[in-house]
Design a protein around this motif. Structure first.
Motif, short mmCIF file in Angstrom:
data_model
loop_
_atom_site.label_atom_id
_atom_site.label_comp_id
_atom_site.label_asym_id
_atom_site.label_seq_id
_atom_site.Cartn_x
_atom_site.Cartn_y
_atom_site.Cartn_z
N ASN A 159 0.86 -1.21 -0.05
CA ASN A 159 -0.19 -0.16 -0.09
C ASN A 159 0.73 1.14 -0.03
OD1 ASN A 159 -2.51 -1.39 0.03
ND2 ASN A 159 -2.43 -1.32 2.17
N ILE A 160 2.03 1.21 0.86
CA ILE A 160 2.80 2.50 0.74
C ILE A 160 3.40 2.46 -0.51
CG2 ILE A 160 5.25 3.39 1.75
CD1 ILE A 160 4.27 1.92 4.24
N TYR A 161 3.84 1.52 -1.17
CA TYR A 161 4.42 1.55 -2.65
C TYR A 161 3.36 2.20 -3.65
CZ TYR A 161 5.87 -0.48 -7.30
OH TYR A 161 6.31 -0.49 -8.35
N HIS A 162 2.04 1.64 -3.56
CA HIS A 162 1.25 2.15 -4.33
C HIS A 162 0.85 3.74 -4.40
CE1 HIS A 162 -0.46 -2.12 -5.05
NE2 HIS A 162 0.38 -1.79 -6.28
N PHE A 163 0.95 4.06 -2.88
CA PHE A 163 0.75 5.52 -2.73
C PHE A 163 1.60 6.41 -3.43
CE2 PHE A 163 1.80 9.37 0.02
CZ PHE A 163 0.58 9.79 0.20
N PHE A 164 2.97 6.14 -3.81
CA PHE A 164 4.05 6.76 -4.28
C PHE A 164 3.67 6.54 -5.90
CE2 PHE A 164 5.80 6.88 -0.08
CZ PHE A 164 5.97 8.04 -0.09
N LEU A 165 3.31 5.42 -6.41
CA LEU A 165 3.46 4.96 -7.66
C LEU A 165 2.27 5.34 -8.53
CD1 LEU A 165 4.68 3.41 -10.04
CD2 LEU A 165 3.64 1.32 -9.34
N ILE A 166 1.00 5.17 -7.94
CA ILE A 166 -0.06 5.09 -8.72
C ILE A 166 -0.44 6.55 -9.20
CG2 ILE A 166 -2.62 5.09 -8.63
CD1 ILE A 166 -0.91 2.37 -8.59
N PRO A 167 -0.28 7.58 -8.55
CA PRO A 167 -0.38 8.98 -9.04
C PRO A 167 0.51 9.19 -10.47
CG PRO A 167 -0.01 9.15 -6.79
CD PRO A 167 0.16 7.81 -6.91
N LYS A 168 1.42 8.59 -10.48
CA LYS A 168 2.48 8.92 -11.63
C LYS A 168 2.11 7.86 -12.83
CE LYS A 168 4.70 11.50 -9.17
NZ LYS A 168 4.79 13.02 -9.24
N VAL A 169 1.05 6.83 -12.78
CA VAL A 169 0.78 5.95 -13.62
C VAL A 169 -0.17 6.47 -14.76
CG1 VAL A 169 -0.38 3.74 -14.02
CG2 VAL A 169 1.35 4.04 -12.25
N ASN A 170 -0.19 6.16 -15.76
CA ASN A 170 -1.10 6.67 -17.04
C ASN A 170 -2.38 5.78 -17.30
OD1 ASN A 170 1.90 7.41 -18.01
ND2 ASN A 170 0.50 9.05 -18.66
N ASP A 171 -1.90 4.29 -17.11
CA ASP A 171 -2.99 3.41 -17.32
C ASP A 171 -2.85 2.40 -16.17
OD1 ASP A 171 -4.62 3.89 -20.19
OD2 ASP A 171 -2.30 4.57 -20.33
N LEU A 172 -4.08 1.86 -15.86
CA LEU A 172 -4.09 0.71 -14.60
C LEU A 172 -4.76 -0.47 -15.24
CD1 LEU A 172 -4.71 2.73 -11.48
CD2 LEU A 172 -2.57 1.72 -11.87
N ILE A 173 -4.10 -1.72 -15.15
CA ILE A 173 -4.67 -2.70 -15.75
C ILE A 173 -5.17 -3.77 -14.67
CG2 ILE A 173 -4.41 -4.85 -17.19
CD1 ILE A 173 -2.74 -3.44 -19.08
N PHE A 174 -6.27 -4.19 -14.69
CA PHE A 174 -6.96 -4.94 -13.39
C PHE A 174 -7.10 -6.50 -14.21
CE2 PHE A 174 -7.46 -0.63 -12.07
CZ PHE A 174 -7.30 -0.74 -10.82
N TYR A 175 -7.30 -7.50 -13.37
CA TYR A 175 -7.28 -8.78 -13.90
C TYR A 175 -8.95 -9.19 -13.47
CZ TYR A 175 -2.80 -9.18 -15.37
OH TYR A 175 -1.36 -9.15 -16.12
N SER A 176 -9.78 -8.33 -13.07
CA SER A 176 -11.04 -8.59 -12.66
C SER A 176 -11.87 -7.42 -12.43
CB SER A 176 -11.27 -9.69 -11.47
OG SER A 176 -10.91 -8.92 -10.30
N LYS A 177 -13.11 -7.67 -12.77
CA LYS A 177 -13.83 -6.40 -12.44
C LYS A 177 -14.04 -6.11 -10.86
CE LYS A 177 -17.04 -7.04 -16.42
NZ LYS A 177 -18.52 -7.54 -16.61
N ASN A 178 -13.87 -7.11 -9.95
CA ASN A 178 -13.62 -7.05 -8.70
C ASN A 178 -12.66 -6.40 -8.24
OD1 ASN A 178 -14.50 -7.91 -5.83
ND2 ASN A 178 -12.55 -9.05 -5.98
#
Length: 346
Positions: free
Chosen positions: A121-140
């Protein structure tokens, strides 16, 4: 010069397979793609300690990656694994206007409080705001991400969880499968007490527990059971699939999950998945049609009742229908078709 997507990952087998899937699909679009592994080839999933740090911090590979970024040969980076040291490269990527695409495996779930999830979660806190596209493997998984309101940025996409699996056209003779199994990593969200309770109540059935993780809290339960084979270590790919192929039922007693690779691996090999009624499973499995969906609170009792009532012909129909569903929605062709229609600028 035609720029390419650099697929950055670690050396763990699941992430390498995931990266290979994307590489083939992107090349199928007439574009260029290449895989870059940042560690020394000794990555073990969810390993901690000094050895983990040594494996992650491979300065030679990081310097080589920076050289590729500065060469102007890549248009985007597809990150298919959480790599902490990647955070240090974000200013460089921004300077060279390189897009970041990230496969989001672990959306925030408040019930997961272990150190692995806290660090993620700490890693995502810093990474996600810099990401252009997020890919998920389920609707859930996408729904969990949006519900969290923690890192809600970037364009979001859902693709099938496909990893170059050798699939079957029809299911082999199920009666040759001897085990009721639990297979995979022993995470805190997987209630092994349910599995051991089932084994205790079915002393004449053969059970298999295979996967890496801490079993110290279950030692007394294991000692009491004469009908269970325990393989407590990291499994090679061939071992993993051989155990699935020997299992009539694979029990998935998860209290939470965003998606499940084990579920799809069971389906593509003709086994019957026995799932809790969480959204990650209900999104894919239909009870008594493509698997079993049981209430988490009454899982053990419900499975024992189901087991005594289900016929051989019903077992065969469930496994074959699950295989058909996999081949239709989660195969290489299905994955490539979804990638082709994604609104992602590779």
């Amino acid at each position: 010069m035609l720029q390419k997507t650099l697929i950055v990952t670690n050396s763990s087998l699941p992430h390498v397979e995931e990266s290979e899937s994307f590489k083939k699909a992107i090349i199928g679009l007439g574009l260029k793609a290449e895989i870059y592994i940042v560690d020394d080839g000794q990555h073990v999933t969810r390993q901690f300690g000094l050895q983990k740090i040594r494996n992650l911090i491979n300065f030679r590979r990081i310097i080589s990656l920076i050289s590729i970024i500065r060469s102007g040969s890549i248009s985007s980076i597809l990150l298919t694994a959480p790599i902490p040291i990647f955070l240090l490269l974000l200013p460089i990527l921004k300077y060279y206007k390189i897009k970041i695409i990230y496969t989001f495996h672990e959306p925030y779930m408040p019930e997961r409080t272990g150190i692995y999830y806290r660090l993620t979660n700490i890693y995502h806190f810093f990474l996600i705001p810099k990401v252009n596209d997020l890919i998920f493997y389920s609707k859930n998984a996408l729904a969990l991400y949006r519900k969290s309101e923690k890192f809600v940025v970037g364009s979001c996409h859902v693709v099938p969880l496909y990893k170059y699996r050798e699939v079957l056209e029809e299911v082999p003779d199920l009666q040759k499968r001897k085990y009721i199994s639990f297979i995979g990593n022993l995470g805190s969200n997987k209630d092994l007490n349910i599995f051991f309770n089932i084994a205790e109540k079915l002393p004449h059935k053969s059970f298999l527990l295979a996967g890496s993780g801490d079993l110290s809290s279950h030692e007394d339960q294991i000692k009491k059971l004469d009908n269970i084979l325990v393989v407590n270590r990291y499994l090679t790919e061939s071992e993993y699939f051989s155990y699935i192929d020997k299992s009539l039922y694979v029990v998935l007693p998860y209290s939470s999950a965003s998606q499940s690779g084990v579920l799809l691996d069971v389906m593509c090999r003709g086994g019957i998945a026995v799932c809790t009624n969480i959204a990650a499973f209900s999104e894919i499995v239909t009870h008594m049609k493509t698997g079993l969906i049981l209430d988490y609170e009454t899982f053990c009792i419900s499975f024992l009742k189901q087991l005594s009532n289900i016929s051989i012909s019903e077992q065969s129909k469930i496994s074959n229908d699950a295989l058909k569903l996999y081949n239709q929605n989660f195969s290489e062709e299905a994955f490539a078709n979804v990638i082709k229609n994604l609104n992602v600028s590779w």
